[in-house]
Design a protein around this motif. Structure first.
Motif, short mmCIF file in Angstrom:
data_model
loop_
_atom_site.label_atom_id
_atom_site.label_comp_id
_atom_site.label_asym_id
_atom_site.label_seq_id
_atom_site.Cartn_x
_atom_site.Cartn_y
_atom_site.Cartn_z
N GLY A 9 54.03 -13.77 1.16
CA GLY A 9 53.46 -14.76 2.09
C GLY A 9 51.99 -14.54 2.24
N MET A 10 51.49 -14.65 3.51
CA MET A 10 50.07 -14.51 3.79
C MET A 10 49.63 -13.08 3.49
N ALA A 11 48.61 -12.95 2.68
CA ALA A 11 48.12 -11.62 2.30
C ALA A 11 47.40 -11.01 3.47
N PRO A 12 47.67 -9.75 3.79
CA PRO A 12 46.99 -9.14 4.93
C PRO A 12 45.52 -8.92 4.66
N ALA A 13 44.71 -9.13 5.68
CA ALA A 13 43.26 -8.94 5.55
C ALA A 13 42.88 -7.50 5.84
N TRP A 14 43.83 -6.66 6.20
CA TRP A 14 43.56 -5.28 6.51
C TRP A 14 44.81 -4.47 6.22
N GLU A 15 44.73 -3.18 6.22
CA GLU A 15 45.87 -2.31 5.96
C GLU A 15 45.97 -1.27 7.07
N LEU A 16 47.21 -0.95 7.46
CA LEU A 16 47.43 0.10 8.44
C LEU A 16 47.40 1.45 7.73
N PRO A 17 46.88 2.45 8.39
CA PRO A 17 46.98 3.80 7.79
C PRO A 17 48.44 4.13 7.54
N ALA A 18 48.72 4.80 6.45
CA ALA A 18 50.10 5.06 6.04
C ALA A 18 50.86 5.88 7.06
N ILE A 25 53.44 -6.24 13.27
CA ILE A 25 54.04 -7.33 12.48
C ILE A 25 53.02 -8.46 12.38
N LEU A 26 52.80 -8.97 11.16
CA LEU A 26 51.93 -10.12 10.96
C LEU A 26 52.77 -11.39 11.00
N LEU A 27 52.29 -12.38 11.75
CA LEU A 27 53.04 -13.63 11.95
C LEU A 27 52.27 -14.82 11.41
N GLU A 28 52.99 -15.71 10.76
CA GLU A 28 52.40 -16.92 10.18
C GLU A 28 52.86 -18.13 11.00
N PRO A 29 51.91 -19.03 11.42
CA PRO A 29 52.33 -20.21 12.19
C PRO A 29 53.01 -21.24 11.32
N LEU A 30 53.99 -21.92 11.89
CA LEU A 30 54.67 -23.03 11.24
C LEU A 30 54.25 -24.32 11.96
N TRP A 42 57.53 -13.97 10.49
CA TRP A 42 56.79 -12.79 10.06
C TRP A 42 56.56 -12.87 8.55
N THR A 43 55.43 -12.31 8.13
CA THR A 43 55.08 -12.29 6.70
C THR A 43 55.03 -10.88 6.15
N SER A 44 54.70 -9.94 7.04
CA SER A 44 54.67 -8.54 6.59
C SER A 44 54.69 -7.64 7.82
N HIS A 106 44.87 -13.03 14.35
CA HIS A 106 44.50 -12.28 13.15
C HIS A 106 44.42 -13.28 11.99
N GLY A 107 43.16 -13.52 11.54
CA GLY A 107 42.98 -14.51 10.48
C GLY A 107 43.47 -15.86 10.93
N GLU A 108 44.38 -16.49 10.14
CA GLU A 108 44.95 -17.78 10.49
C GLU A 108 46.29 -17.64 11.21
N GLY A 109 46.68 -16.38 11.50
CA GLY A 109 47.93 -16.15 12.19
C GLY A 109 47.75 -15.18 13.33
N LEU A 110 48.82 -14.41 13.61
CA LEU A 110 48.83 -13.48 14.72
C LEU A 110 49.27 -12.09 14.24
N ALA A 111 48.86 -11.09 15.01
CA ALA A 111 49.35 -9.73 14.81
C ALA A 111 50.03 -9.28 16.09
N LEU A 112 51.28 -8.80 15.94
CA LEU A 112 52.07 -8.36 17.08
C LEU A 112 52.17 -6.83 17.04
N TRP A 113 51.66 -6.22 18.11
CA TRP A 113 51.70 -4.76 18.22
C TRP A 113 52.70 -4.38 19.30
N LEU A 114 53.46 -3.28 19.01
CA LEU A 114 54.37 -2.71 20.00
C LEU A 114 53.81 -1.36 20.40
N LEU A 115 53.29 -1.26 21.66
CA LEU A 115 52.59 -0.07 22.10
C LEU A 115 53.51 0.83 22.91
#
Length: 531
Positions: A9-18, A25-30, A42-44, A106-115
């Motif tokens: 799906g949507m390619a991430p514009a950034w990467e999380l440290p391993a 979770i990266l989310l794509e709007p419909l 979710w896309t990734s 995040h970009g054209e979508g959203l990023a969901l963080w669980l803290l």
């Protein structure tokens, strides 16, 4: 598929440290057909997020993420974050660890963080939940208040438009102060000044017609003391110019919790024209009914007399009838035909008066003194045993319709002879007074009852049971005095009647006449008496 750390799906514009243990979770709007965001998928996601998603058996679309039957996230909230770019922070619903979530664009979508609970703001989870619940309650109260205010605005706008669209007077009566406020709408408040648009209830009561006031006020008091809600009355209300309007007044009463009256709101509708039309319709119905009765009864009597006399003449033949019988038959036929002719003439005059705008006149030089004498001579032949005294003071010349005025005098003097005392004379007087010529017919006898005098000049008066002197029923249609009034009014004059036990009954006719030249007036002064 859940074993993949990143999905297609949507390619991430950034990467999380391993080695990051923070689920993301990266989310794509419909989008819908009109371009608005309806849902997210979710896309990734990273490994910690993958474990969380697997443990809850969550699907691909956010709208389907539920826990114990309740939605985990509000899609509308995610849409607002996407549109406005303002992050949303909240408690993760149903999470035993009391974790919080953060949604950011995040970009054209959203990023969901669980803290974790100890990251970010370390506010107490229960306190935050209480604050959120309180905030929701306040927001709901504000929404309800806004709906109430909006409804009030709409009601006020409807009231304002209603007042602009009506000619009725809208009124508001407050019981605590006994003040009534008028809103005339597009009308003129019956001509009353704006200074009285707020007044005491007594001001209104003083302007209700005397004949209606007790009934209307008493029923209003009874209504307020009852348990009713709607009041309605018709009555006459005085305009500012002193004239009377027929009004339909209706009101609704508001009471407090204990049933006590607090406020009454209503409207006064001017129904004068409607009332006049109804009265006209009733009068026309009565007129048609009486007209048909005349054709079916009053004209039939003289017609039967003619038919019976003609049949008797025909049955006996010319040789079997004596000259006296021939004479009686001829007289009966002539009298009945004359009576029918008079009735038809009266009906024609009635029709002209009601439908043609008045009885037509043929004015010309007229000597009223001669007209008076002519009428008396004719009636003396019909009433040989009665005395009629004529008194003409000076010349009585002017521009009038002589035939119509003879009809007036014949009706008045004839009525005096028929209704007056049989052993007393009838007096006919004629004299000039200023710019008017006055005719007066007076006869001694029993006075006309007051209730009959009020409708003496109405058509078909004879049909209401009136009888002549000695109890004899009148032979006419009851149109004589109506026609008298119409003829006099057509001349621009007036006719009046007075009737007392002492003075008898007097009809007075006043006709306008041009002023006479002084020289001719002096030369023509004189006095004529005829008995």
């Amino acid at each position: 598929m859940m074993g993949l750390s990143w999905g297609p799906g949507m390619a991430p514009a950034w990467e999380l440290p391993a080695d990051s243990e923070t689920p993301c979770i990266l989310l794509e709007p419909l989008h819908g057909e009109t371009g608005e965001a309806l849902d997210f998928r979710w896309t990734s996601m990273n490994v910690p997020a993958e474990g969380w998603v697997r443990s809850l058996e969550l699907g691909r679309h956010v709208s389907l993420w539920t826990r114990e039957g309740a939605a985990l996230f509000d899609v509308a909230t995610f849409v607002r974050v996407l549109m406005r770019g303002v992050p949303q922070v909240g408690l993760l619903p149903g999470d035993a660890a009391g974790r919080r979530y953060v949604v950011v664009r995040h970009g054209e979508g959203l990023a969901l963080w669980l803290l974790p609970r100890d990251e970010g703001q370390a506010a107490d989870a229960h306190q935050a939940e209480r604050e959120r619940a309180a905030r929701q309650e306040v927001e709901a109260a504000l929404a309800r208040a806004e709906q109430t205010v909006s409804a009030l605005r709409e009601a006020e706008e409807r009231y304002r438009l209603a007042t602009r669209a009506t000619h009725d007077v809208l009124w508001d009566w407050h019981f605590a102060t006994d003040h009534v406020r008028w809103d005339p709408g597009t009308g003129n408040a019956f001509g009353h000044a704006t200074s009285v648009l707020e007044h005491k209830l007594g001001w209104w009561g003083e302007r209700v017609h005397d004949d209606d006031r007790d009934r209307v006020v008493d029923r209003l008091v009874e209504f307020v003391a009852s348990t009713g809600d709607v009041w309605s009355e018709e009555y006459r209300f005085q305009r500012a110019d002193g004239s009377w309007a027929h009004v339909l007044d209706r009101g609704v009463l508001a009471r407090d919790d204990e049933g006590r009256p607090v406020r009454m709101i209503g409207s006064m509708m001017d129904v004068t024209e409607r009332t006049r039309q109804m009265e006209t319709m009733v009068e026309e119905a009565r007129f048609r009914e009486r007209f048909i009765g005349i054709l079916g009864h009053d004209l039939r009597n003289p017609l039967n007399a003619i038919v019976l006399s003609a049949r008797a003449q025909k049955r006996r033949g010319p040789l079997e009838c004596t000259p006296e019988q021939h004479r009686q038959h001829a007289q009966r036929i002539e009298a009945s035909a004359t009576r029918m002719g008079n009735m038809i003439a009266d009906l024609l005059d009635l029709t002209r008066a009601r439908l043609a705008g008045g009885i037509p006149l043929r004015k010309g030089p007229t000597d009223l003194g001669a007209v008076c004498q002519q009428v008396v001579d004719e009636l003396s032949a019909a009433y040989p045993d009665r005395a009629v005294a004529v008194d003409v003071d000076g010349k009585a010349e002017g521009e009038w319709d002589s035939e119509r005025l003879a009809q007036v005098l014949s009706n008045l003097v004839g009525n005096a002879l028929e209704h007056g005392s049989p052993d007393a004379p009838v007096f006919l007087r004629c004299w000039a007074k200023g710019e008017h010529q006055v005719l007066e017919v007076q006869n001694p006898g029993n006075p006309i009852p007051e209730e009959l005098r009020e409708r003496l000049f109405d058509p078909f008066r004879q049909g209401e049971g009136e009888r002549g002197q000695g109890g004899r029923r009148n032979s006419g249609l009851g149109l004589g005095l109506f026609i008298v009034k119409e003829i006099v009014q057509a001349h621009g004059g007036t006719v009046e009647v007075t009737s007392t036990q002492k003075e008898g009954t007097t009809f007075t006719v006043r006709l306008p006449r041009p002023p006479r030249p002084k020289a001719k007036a002096k030369a023509g002064r004189g006095r004529t008496r005829t008995a």
